[in-house]
Design a protein around this motif. Structure first.
Motif, PDB file in Angstrom:
ATOM      1  N   PHE A  87      47.122  50.397  41.021  1.00 38.44           N
ATOM      2  CA  PHE A  87      47.590  49.298  40.191  1.00 38.44           C
ATOM      3  C   PHE A  87      47.149  49.621  38.768  1.00 38.44           C
ATOM      4  O   PHE A  87      45.992  49.982  38.549  1.00 38.44           O
ATOM      5  CB  PHE A  87      46.946  47.967  40.602  1.00 38.44           C
ATOM      6  CG  PHE A  87      47.340  47.495  41.970  1.00 38.44           C
ATOM      7  CD1 PHE A  87      48.438  46.671  42.131  1.00 38.44           C
ATOM      8  CD2 PHE A  87      46.611  47.860  43.092  1.00 38.44           C
ATOM      9  CE1 PHE A  87      48.805  46.215  43.389  1.00 38.44           C
ATOM     10  CE2 PHE A  87      46.966  47.407  44.347  1.00 38.44           C
ATOM     11  CZ  PHE A  87      48.069  46.588  44.495  1.00 38.44           C
ATOM     12  N   SER A  88      48.046  49.504  37.807  1.00 42.16           N
ATOM     13  CA  SER A  88      47.657  49.758  36.422  1.00 42.16           C
ATOM     14  C   SER A  88      48.437  48.848  35.481  1.00 42.16           C
ATOM     15  O   SER A  88      49.505  48.331  35.828  1.00 42.16           O
ATOM     16  CB  SER A  88      47.871  51.225  36.051  1.00 42.16           C
ATOM     17  OG  SER A  88      49.201  51.598  36.266  1.00 42.16           O
ATOM     18  N   VAL A  89      47.873  48.669  34.296  1.00 41.96           N
ATOM     19  CA  VAL A  89      48.492  47.838  33.273  1.00 41.96           C
ATOM     20  C   VAL A  89      49.215  48.766  32.308  1.00 41.96           C
ATOM     21  O   VAL A  89      48.651  49.740  31.825  1.00 41.96           O
ATOM     22  CB  VAL A  89      47.434  46.996  32.531  1.00 41.96           C
ATOM     23  CG1 VAL A  89      48.074  46.190  31.414  1.00 41.96           C
ATOM     24  CG2 VAL A  89      46.727  46.081  33.513  1.00 41.96           C
ATOM     25  N   ARG A  90      50.457  48.468  32.055  1.00 38.43           N
ATOM     26  CA  ARG A  90      51.285  49.289  31.169  1.00 38.43           C
ATOM     27  C   ARG A  90      51.568  48.503  29.896  1.00 38.43           C
ATOM     28  O   ARG A  90      51.912  47.314  29.949  1.00 38.43           O
ATOM     29  CB  ARG A  90      52.588  49.617  31.884  1.00 38.43           C
ATOM     30  CG  ARG A  90      53.512  50.491  31.102  1.00 38.43           C
ATOM     31  CD  ARG A  90      54.727  50.863  31.936  1.00 38.43           C
ATOM     32  NE  ARG A  90      55.808  51.146  31.014  1.00 38.43           N
ATOM     33  CZ  ARG A  90      57.042  50.758  31.156  1.00 38.43           C
ATOM     34  NH1 ARG A  90      57.401  50.084  32.213  1.00 38.43           N
ATOM     35  NH2 ARG A  90      57.938  51.042  30.260  1.00 38.43           N
ATOM     36  N   CYS A 146      54.206  43.468  25.031  1.00 41.77           N
ATOM     37  CA  CYS A 146      53.524  42.794  26.136  1.00 41.77           C
ATOM     38  C   CYS A 146      52.944  43.830  27.082  1.00 41.77           C
ATOM     39  O   CYS A 146      53.151  45.025  26.929  1.00 41.77           O
ATOM     40  CB  CYS A 146      54.478  41.855  26.873  1.00 41.77           C
ATOM     41  SG  CYS A 146      55.812  42.716  27.714  1.00 41.77           S
ATOM     42  N   GLN A 147      52.232  43.342  28.054  1.00 46.54           N
ATOM     43  CA  GLN A 147      51.670  44.196  29.088  1.00 46.54           C
ATOM     44  C   GLN A 147      52.326  43.837  30.405  1.00 46.54           C
ATOM     45  O   GLN A 147      52.678  42.675  30.639  1.00 46.54           O
ATOM     46  CB  GLN A 147      50.157  43.986  29.206  1.00 46.54           C
ATOM     47  CG  GLN A 147      49.410  44.365  27.956  1.00 46.54           C
ATOM     48  CD  GLN A 147      47.928  44.103  28.087  1.00 46.54           C
ATOM     49  OE1 GLN A 147      47.510  43.211  28.807  1.00 46.54           O
ATOM     50  NE2 GLN A 147      47.129  44.880  27.383  1.00 46.54           N
ATOM     51  N   ARG A 162      39.354  39.025  43.027  1.00 41.46           N
ATOM     52  CA  ARG A 162      38.776  38.703  41.717  1.00 41.46           C
ATOM     53  C   ARG A 162      38.363  39.984  40.989  1.00 41.46           C
ATOM     54  O   ARG A 162      38.662  40.151  39.801  1.00 41.46           O
ATOM     55  CB  ARG A 162      37.568  37.777  41.875  1.00 41.46           C
ATOM     56  CG  ARG A 162      37.006  37.269  40.564  1.00 41.46           C
ATOM     57  CD  ARG A 162      35.820  36.294  40.731  1.00 41.46           C
ATOM     58  NE  ARG A 162      36.119  35.216  41.663  1.00 41.46           N
ATOM     59  CZ  ARG A 162      35.529  35.060  42.865  1.00 41.46           C
ATOM     60  NH1 ARG A 162      34.596  35.900  43.275  1.00 41.46           N
ATOM     61  NH2 ARG A 162      35.846  34.054  43.648  1.00 41.46           N
ATOM     62  N   GLU A 163      37.707  40.903  41.686  1.00 44.71           N
ATOM     63  CA  GLU A 163      37.283  42.160  41.066  1.00 44.71           C
ATOM     64  C   GLU A 163      38.480  42.984  40.615  1.00 44.71           C
ATOM     65  O   GLU A 163      38.463  43.583  39.542  1.00 44.71           O
ATOM     66  CB  GLU A 163      36.417  42.978  42.034  1.00 44.71           C
ATOM     67  CG  GLU A 163      35.040  42.408  42.258  1.00 44.71           C
ATOM     68  CD  GLU A 163      34.208  42.317  40.991  1.00 44.71           C
ATOM     69  OE1 GLU A 163      34.261  43.249  40.159  1.00 44.71           O
ATOM     70  OE2 GLU A 163      33.499  41.314  40.825  1.00 44.71           O
ATOM     71  N   MET A 164      39.523  42.997  41.423  1.00 44.45           N
ATOM     72  CA  MET A 164      40.740  43.714  41.033  1.00 44.45           C
ATOM     73  C   MET A 164      41.333  43.086  39.781  1.00 44.45           C
ATOM     74  O   MET A 164      41.714  43.796  38.851  1.00 44.45           O
ATOM     75  CB  MET A 164      41.758  43.707  42.182  1.00 44.45           C
ATOM     76  CG  MET A 164      41.366  44.577  43.351  1.00 44.45           C
ATOM     77  SD  MET A 164      42.494  44.465  44.754  1.00 44.45           S
ATOM     78  CE  MET A 164      43.987  45.163  44.055  1.00 44.45           C
ATOM     79  N   SER A 165      41.397  41.772  39.739  1.00 46.29           N
ATOM     80  CA  SER A 165      41.958  41.064  38.583  1.00 46.29           C
ATOM     81  C   SER A 165      41.148  41.324  37.321  1.00 46.29           C
ATOM     82  O   SER A 165      41.712  41.613  36.259  1.00 46.29           O
ATOM     83  CB  SER A 165      42.004  39.555  38.846  1.00 46.29           C
ATOM     84  OG  SER A 165      42.875  39.270  39.895  1.00 46.29           O
ATOM     85  N   ILE A 166      39.833  41.235  37.422  1.00 46.63           N
ATOM     86  CA  ILE A 166      38.961  41.464  36.265  1.00 46.63           C
ATOM     87  C   ILE A 166      39.165  42.876  35.725  1.00 46.63           C
ATOM     88  O   ILE A 166      39.268  43.081  34.515  1.00 46.63           O
ATOM     89  CB  ILE A 166      37.483  41.226  36.648  1.00 46.63           C
ATOM     90  CG1 ILE A 166      37.241  39.730  36.890  1.00 46.63           C
ATOM     91  CG2 ILE A 166      36.536  41.769  35.589  1.00 46.63           C
ATOM     92  CD1 ILE A 166      35.908  39.407  37.540  1.00 46.63           C
ATOM     93  N   ALA A 171      40.925  43.927  32.048  1.00 44.89           N
ATOM     94  CA  ALA A 171      40.193  44.775  31.103  1.00 44.89           C
ATOM     95  C   ALA A 171      40.988  46.023  30.722  1.00 44.89           C
ATOM     96  O   ALA A 171      40.532  46.818  29.914  1.00 44.89           O
ATOM     97  CB  ALA A 171      38.848  45.175  31.703  1.00 44.89           C
ATOM     98  N   GLY A 172      42.174  46.188  31.309  1.00 48.29           N
ATOM     99  CA  GLY A 172      43.021  47.325  30.971  1.00 48.29           C
ATOM    100  C   GLY A 172      42.745  48.576  31.775  1.00 48.29           C
ATOM    101  O   GLY A 172      43.268  49.641  31.474  1.00 48.29           O
ATOM    102  N   GLU A 173      41.923  48.461  32.799  1.00 49.32           N
ATOM    103  CA  GLU A 173      41.596  49.595  33.643  1.00 49.32           C
ATOM    104  C   GLU A 173      42.496  49.594  34.878  1.00 49.32           C
ATOM    105  O   GLU A 173      43.104  48.583  35.214  1.00 49.32           O
ATOM    106  CB  GLU A 173      40.131  49.532  34.061  1.00 49.32           C
ATOM    107  CG  GLU A 173      39.178  49.573  32.873  1.00 49.32           C
ATOM    108  CD  GLU A 173      37.743  49.351  33.282  1.00 49.32           C
ATOM    109  OE1 GLU A 173      37.381  49.693  34.419  1.00 49.32           O
ATOM    110  OE2 GLU A 173      36.992  48.821  32.462  1.00 49.32           O
TER     111      GLU A 173
END
Length: 119
Positions: free
Chosen positions: A55-58, A79-80, A35-39, A43-45
């Protein structure tokens, strides 16, 4: 374990066996970590697990794609996407190597002494 997929239940069982928490506590712990990883990712972090990877959002911009069936160009909306970059340690283990021990740079001079490095 080749060809096997590890599930939440497997992670919970491993925590139960190795840490000694009850099965319910182990399940809550695994769920809380995920859950903490997902949150954080939503949040884009980035999420960095030392020795494992990042793990990162591109962000992907608007671009043109092509329908492979009809060969017609179609716009693809921005999209992300989630990316994972394995650490050097994990890549080495995956490729069957033995990771070299991590060492810090050694200093040639004691801290605080100005030396001949600037010459």
């Amino acid at each position: 374990m080749a060809g096997r997929t590890i599930t939440r239940a497997d992670l919970t069982q491993t925590v139960y066996e190795k840490v000694g928490l009850s099965q319910a506590e182990s399940a809550r712990l695994v769920e809380q970590v995920l859950r903490e990883m997902s949150i954080t990712l939503v949040a884009g972090e980035s999420v960095k697990l030392s020795g494992f990877g990042i793990f990162s959002v591109r962000q992907k911009g608007r671009r043109m794609g092509r329908n492979p069936k009809t060969n017609v160009e179609v716009p693809i909306e921005p999209c992300q996407s989630l990316t994972f970059s394995a650490s050097l340690l994990l890549r080495t283990r995956i490729n069957g190597g033995t990771p070299e021990p991590h060492s810090r740079r050694s200093r040639k001079e004691p801290h605080g002494q100005a030396g001949s490095r600037m010459e």
